[in-house]
Motif scaffolding. Structure first.
Motif, PDB file in Angstrom:
ATOM      1  N   PHE A 484       0.825  -1.202   0.000  1.00 46.91           N
ATOM      2  CA  PHE A 484       0.000   0.000   0.000  1.00 46.91           C
ATOM      3  C   PHE A 484       0.863   1.258   0.000  1.00 46.91           C
ATOM      4  CE2 PHE A 484      -3.513   2.712   1.113  1.00 46.91           C
ATOM      5  CZ  PHE A 484      -4.577   2.060   0.516  1.00 46.91           C
ATOM      6  N   VAL A 485       1.926   1.249   0.785  1.00 47.94           N
ATOM      7  CA  VAL A 485       2.834   2.401   0.808  1.00 47.94           C
ATOM      8  C   VAL A 485       3.486   2.596  -0.556  1.00 47.94           C
ATOM      9  CG1 VAL A 485       4.981   3.289   1.789  1.00 47.94           C
ATOM     10  CG2 VAL A 485       3.271   2.293   3.286  1.00 47.94           C
ATOM     11  N   LEU A 486       3.949   1.495  -1.177  1.00 46.06           N
ATOM     12  CA  LEU A 486       4.580   1.587  -2.492  1.00 46.06           C
ATOM     13  C   LEU A 486       3.599   2.096  -3.545  1.00 46.06           C
ATOM     14  CD1 LEU A 486       6.679  -1.724  -2.526  1.00 46.06           C
ATOM     15  CD2 LEU A 486       7.510   0.627  -2.200  1.00 46.06           C
ATOM     16  N   TRP A 487       2.349   1.645  -3.437  1.00 42.35           N
ATOM     17  CA  TRP A 487       1.326   2.108  -4.383  1.00 42.35           C
ATOM     18  C   TRP A 487       1.078   3.601  -4.229  1.00 42.35           C
ATOM     19  CZ3 TRP A 487      -3.942   3.596  -3.432  1.00 42.35           C
ATOM     20  CH2 TRP A 487      -4.685   3.798  -4.593  1.00 42.35           C
ATOM     21  N   GLN A 488       1.045   4.077  -2.974  1.00 45.25           N
ATOM     22  CA  GLN A 488       0.845   5.497  -2.733  1.00 45.25           C
ATOM     23  C   GLN A 488       2.013   6.319  -3.263  1.00 45.25           C
ATOM     24  OE1 GLN A 488      -1.688   7.360  -1.322  1.00 45.25           O
ATOM     25  NE2 GLN A 488      -2.940   5.527  -1.446  1.00 45.25           N
ATOM     26  N   VAL A 489       3.242   5.818  -3.072  1.00 47.98           N
ATOM     27  CA  VAL A 489       4.421   6.520  -3.589  1.00 47.98           C
ATOM     28  C   VAL A 489       4.371   6.569  -5.105  1.00 47.98           C
ATOM     29  CG1 VAL A 489       6.935   6.412  -3.789  1.00 47.98           C
ATOM     30  CG2 VAL A 489       5.848   5.946  -1.595  1.00 47.98           C
ATOM     31  N   PHE A 490       4.017   5.465  -5.722  1.00 50.17           N
ATOM     32  CA  PHE A 490       3.922   5.418  -7.185  1.00 50.17           C
ATOM     33  C   PHE A 490       2.854   6.384  -7.690  1.00 50.17           C
ATOM     34  CE2 PHE A 490       2.090   3.559 -11.084  1.00 50.17           C
ATOM     35  CZ  PHE A 490       3.237   3.529 -11.880  1.00 50.17           C
ATOM     36  N   SER A 491       1.716   6.424  -6.998  1.00 53.23           N
ATOM     37  CA  SER A 491       0.632   7.344  -7.394  1.00 53.23           C
ATOM     38  C   SER A 491       1.070   8.789  -7.253  1.00 53.23           C
ATOM     39  CB  SER A 491      -0.613   7.085  -6.533  1.00 53.23           C
ATOM     40  OG  SER A 491      -1.079   5.771  -6.701  1.00 53.23           O
ATOM     41  N   ALA A 492       1.863   9.067  -6.205  1.00 54.08           N
ATOM     42  CA  ALA A 492       2.327  10.446  -5.999  1.00 54.08           C
ATOM     43  C   ALA A 492       3.304  10.874  -7.082  1.00 54.08           C
ATOM     44  CB  ALA A 492       2.997  10.566  -4.629  1.00 54.08           C
ATOM     45  N   LEU A 493       4.104   9.915  -7.578  1.00 54.17           N
ATOM     46  CA  LEU A 493       5.072  10.240  -8.632  1.00 54.17           C
ATOM     47  C   LEU A 493       4.398  10.425  -9.980  1.00 54.17           C
ATOM     48  CD1 LEU A 493       7.964   7.779  -7.676  1.00 54.17           C
ATOM     49  CD2 LEU A 493       7.866  10.257  -7.307  1.00 54.17           C
ATOM     50  N   ARG A 494       3.226   9.810 -10.139  1.00 55.48           N
ATOM     51  CA  ARG A 494       2.480   9.954 -11.398  1.00 55.48           C
ATOM     52  C   ARG A 494       1.099  10.519 -11.088  1.00 55.48           C
ATOM     53  NH1 ARG A 494       2.516   4.622 -14.913  1.00 55.48           N
ATOM     54  NH2 ARG A 494       1.466   6.107 -16.286  1.00 55.48           N
ATOM     55  N   PRO A 495       1.036  11.827 -10.825  1.00 49.06           N
ATOM     56  CA  PRO A 495      -0.241  12.438 -10.436  1.00 49.06           C
ATOM     57  C   PRO A 495      -1.257  12.382 -11.566  1.00 49.06           C
ATOM     58  CG  PRO A 495       1.401  14.121 -10.885  1.00 49.06           C
ATOM     59  CD  PRO A 495       2.120  12.812 -10.920  1.00 49.06           C
ATOM     60  N   LYS A 496      -2.459  12.043 -11.185  1.00 46.68           N
ATOM     61  CA  LYS A 496      -3.562  11.979 -12.134  1.00 46.68           C
ATOM     62  C   LYS A 496      -4.724  12.775 -11.577  1.00 46.68           C
ATOM     63  CE  LYS A 496      -2.346   7.375 -13.841  1.00 46.68           C
ATOM     64  NZ  LYS A 496      -2.792   5.985 -14.033  1.00 46.68           N
ATOM     65  N   PRO A 497      -5.566  13.358 -12.435  1.00 51.78           N
ATOM     66  CA  PRO A 497      -6.723  14.104 -11.926  1.00 51.78           C
ATOM     67  C   PRO A 497      -7.658  13.196 -11.157  1.00 51.78           C
ATOM     68  CG  PRO A 497      -6.882  13.783 -14.297  1.00 51.78           C
ATOM     69  CD  PRO A 497      -5.498  13.361 -13.898  1.00 51.78           C
ATOM     70  N   SER A 498      -8.029  13.621  -9.956  1.00 53.21           N
ATOM     71  CA  SER A 498      -8.905  12.822  -9.098  1.00 53.21           C
ATOM     72  C   SER A 498     -10.351  12.908  -9.569  1.00 53.21           C
ATOM     73  CB  SER A 498      -8.796  13.311  -7.652  1.00 53.21           C
ATOM     74  OG  SER A 498      -9.798  12.738  -6.872  1.00 53.21           O
ATOM     75  N   ALA A 499     -11.027  11.768  -9.597  1.00 49.75           N
ATOM     76  CA  ALA A 499     -12.451  11.763  -9.968  1.00 49.75           C
ATOM     77  C   ALA A 499     -13.273  12.558  -8.976  1.00 49.75           C
ATOM     78  CB  ALA A 499     -12.962  10.316 -10.041  1.00 49.75           C
ATOM     79  N   ILE A 500     -12.857  12.493  -7.697  1.00 45.00           N
ATOM     80  CA  ILE A 500     -13.577  13.248  -6.668  1.00 45.00           C
ATOM     81  C   ILE A 500     -13.442  14.748  -6.920  1.00 45.00           C
ATOM     82  CG2 ILE A 500     -13.580  13.829  -4.208  1.00 45.00           C
ATOM     83  CD1 ILE A 500     -12.913  10.945  -3.611  1.00 45.00           C
ATOM     84  N   ASN A 501     -12.206  15.184  -7.285  1.00 38.84           N
ATOM     85  CA  ASN A 501     -12.009  16.596  -7.557  1.00 38.84           C
ATOM     86  C   ASN A 501     -12.803  17.052  -8.772  1.00 38.84           C
ATOM     87  OD1 ASN A 501     -10.281  16.964  -5.418  1.00 38.84           O
ATOM     88  ND2 ASN A 501      -8.422  16.516  -6.597  1.00 38.84           N
ATOM     89  N   GLN A 502     -12.943  16.174  -9.769  1.00 34.07           N
ATOM     90  CA  GLN A 502     -13.736  16.516 -10.944  1.00 34.07           C
ATOM     91  C   GLN A 502     -15.194  16.736 -10.558  1.00 34.07           C
ATOM     92  OE1 GLN A 502     -13.167  13.435 -13.829  1.00 34.07           O
ATOM     93  NE2 GLN A 502     -10.998  13.908 -14.183  1.00 34.07           N
ATOM     94  N   ILE A 503     -15.720  15.888  -9.665  1.00 41.86           N
ATOM     95  CA  ILE A 503     -17.092  16.039  -9.212  1.00 41.86           C
ATOM     96  C   ILE A 503     -17.251  17.339  -8.429  1.00 41.86           C
ATOM     97  CG2 ILE A 503     -18.818  15.121  -7.617  1.00 41.86           C
ATOM     98  CD1 ILE A 503     -18.048  12.377  -8.481  1.00 41.86           C
TER      99      ILE A 503
END
Length: 506
Positions: A484-503
């Motif tokens: 889970f930590v590695l996934w979060q680090v990977f997500s932080a390095l490749r930022p993508k627009p959040s669906a929640i923020n779009q809503i």
């Protein structure tokens, strides 16, 4: 099971507990409905009152507050277009437009009914799943409990805020504060600086009241006495049948409600994530799955159904890890953990064996409080609308005085009063820095659990860390935590627009 549940209802239907629960539900609805107050503040404020009650009465009161406050956020979300609690954010998206279109009663009726159904669904799931989960947990030892604590801390630190770094820092600080006092294994004094009051560490109650109630009061007071406060719009109940919507509309929303209930329950079980996330996730999925998804955000009752079913389904979900593992599912159940400990009861798998009648009294209290919430919210709506107009500069000083009295009342020490002020300032600093308080609180609670079980596990394995990874259950949870930590680090390095923020932008 049926016999124990019957005993539970027998205890709950005693006059004094029923009256306490009625007051608790009503007070919880007010705290949920008034923007700035919350379920966490309501439970933290009333926790000291349970000290003089028996376990059944005290925990029934806390349960009633939890139920009322979780659902109460829909009132201000619809009438003011301001979510009373984070769990009602998505309710604003369609509840507000429905109110503007003159369908406020329908929006309120839909929200109240599906809040009721979501809560009942989660309670039934809690009653059937929790005892089985407790049986499995009975085989857990120090290695498993340490791994579960680490996994829970990882979830909280990475998911309860937008920044992983801030979440990790808050969780680590919470663990650090929990080490103040006498060590659990060697009985060595740590970080007491010569103050005898710190030998027992900081009281869980003072930390809770300070971080949530006092910090929130300081934050709201910052806006000043003359801050603009929204005025709740009146709702006409004339010529309204039932809850304001048709049986056809109810049937059409059942698949949406079922899906949202499962989402809310699942997210609620994961420690630290809570209804603030589940209502948004369920709204996103409901919008994508709906044939008329383009009307979401413009006044579609499906959006209200998804949000309110999911956030209330999180009630039973959050109670599940608390009662079976002694790990709180969210900040409210973290404070309820204090309620158990005040009465000398340790939540965990043994709770179902040693305190069976009390467990089913809690189940019965959840069901009765949910029924009270259904009728109080709809038929007491006019009263709650008036309470929304109470000026904050009158309300907040009263709450602060109650916080101080509650902290002092537990041990009759001024040290506890200074402690809630200290943690209130710390909580306010968290707000200004944009750091979440949830990781700090759960870190403070799970820190001793992780430390104690780490030491016990090492003693059992001759100081070898390998046993934590070779144990199947412990190794699985530690592996999940690392992944889970590695996934979060990977997500932080490749930022993508959040669906929640779009809503939120739409």
């Amino acid at each position: 099971m049926l016999e124990l549940l019957q005993q539970g209802f027998g205890a709950v239907f005693s006059l004094n507990i029923l009256m306490l629960m009625a007051v608790g539900v009503a007070l919880g609805i007010v705290f949920g409905a008034v923007p700035g107050l919350s379920a966490t503040m309501a439970v933290a404020l009333c926790l000291p009152l349970t000290f003089t009650m028996g376990p059944q009465a005290g925990l029934s009161l806390l349960v009633a507050l939890f139920i009322g406050a979780t659902s109460g956020g829909l009132i201000s979300a619809i009438l003011l277009k301001i979510p009373g609690t984070p769990s009602s954010i998505a309710t604003v998206f369609d509840g507000g437009p429905l109110m503007e279109q003159g369908q406020g009663v329908k929006a309120l009726g839909v929200g109240i009914v599906f809040s009721f159904l979501g809560t009942i669904f989660s309670i039934v799931a809690l009653m059937f799943i929790a005892p089985q989960l407790a049986k499995v947990a009975l085989s857990f030892g120090p290695h498993e409990y340490f791994a579960i604590a680490v996994f829970s801390l990882t979830l909280i630190a990475t998911l309860s805020a937008g920044s992983m770094v801030k979440g990790l820092f808050a969780g680590t600080l919470g663990i650090a504060v929990s080490t103040v006092g006498i060590a659990p294994v060697e009985a060595v004094r740590r970080f007491t600086f010569g103050f005898s009051e710190l030998n027992g560490g900081f009281s869980m109650l003072t930390v809770m009241i300070g971080m949530f109630a006092v910090a929130e009061i300081i934050k709201l007071a910052e806006s000043g006495r003359h801050a603009v406060q929204g005025k709740a719009r009146s709702v006409s109940m004339k010529n309204i049948r039932g809850f304001g919507f048709s049986l056809k509309e109810f049937r059409e929303q059942l698949p949406n409600a079922g899906r949202s209930g499962i989402i809310g329950l699942g997210i609620g079980i994961l420690p630290g994530i809570g209804a603030g996330t589940s209502n948004l996730v369920s709204y996103i999925i409901a919008k994508k799955r709906a044939k008329d998804g383009h009307t979401y955000g413009k006044g579609n009752i499906g959006g209200v159904v998804a949000s309110e079913t999911a956030n209330n389904a999180g009630v039973g979900g959050a109670m599940m890890p608390l009662m079976t593992l002694g790990i709180p599912g969210d900040t409210v159940t973290a404070i309820m953990l204090g309620g158990f400990l005040i009465h000398g009861i340790q939540p965990g798998p043994l709770l179902f064996i040693s305190q069976g009648p009390l467990v089913y009294t809690i189940f019965a209290a959840l069901i009765v409080a949910t029924c009270m919430m259904l009728f109080m919210e709809f038929y007491g709506l006019r009263l709650f609308i008036k309470l929304l107009d109470v000026p904050k500069h009158i309300l907040l000083p009263i709450i602060l005085v109650l916080c101080v009295v509650g902290a002092f009342g537990l041990s009759s020490r001024l040290f506890d009063v200074w402690s809630i002020l200290l943690f209130g300032l710390l909580g306010y600093a968290f707000v200004k820095a944009g750091m979440p308080a949830a990781p700090f609180i759960i870190g403070f609670i799970l820190g001793p659990m992780a430390e104690t079980n780490l030491r016990r596990g090492l003693m059992l394995s001759d100081n070898s860390f390998a046993a934590f990874f070779t144990n199947p259950i412990a190794g699985t949870f530690l592996g999940l935590a690392l992944a889970f930590v590695l996934w979060q680090v990977f997500s932080a390095l490749r930022p993508k627009p959040s669906a929640i923020n779009q809503i939120l932008r739409t």
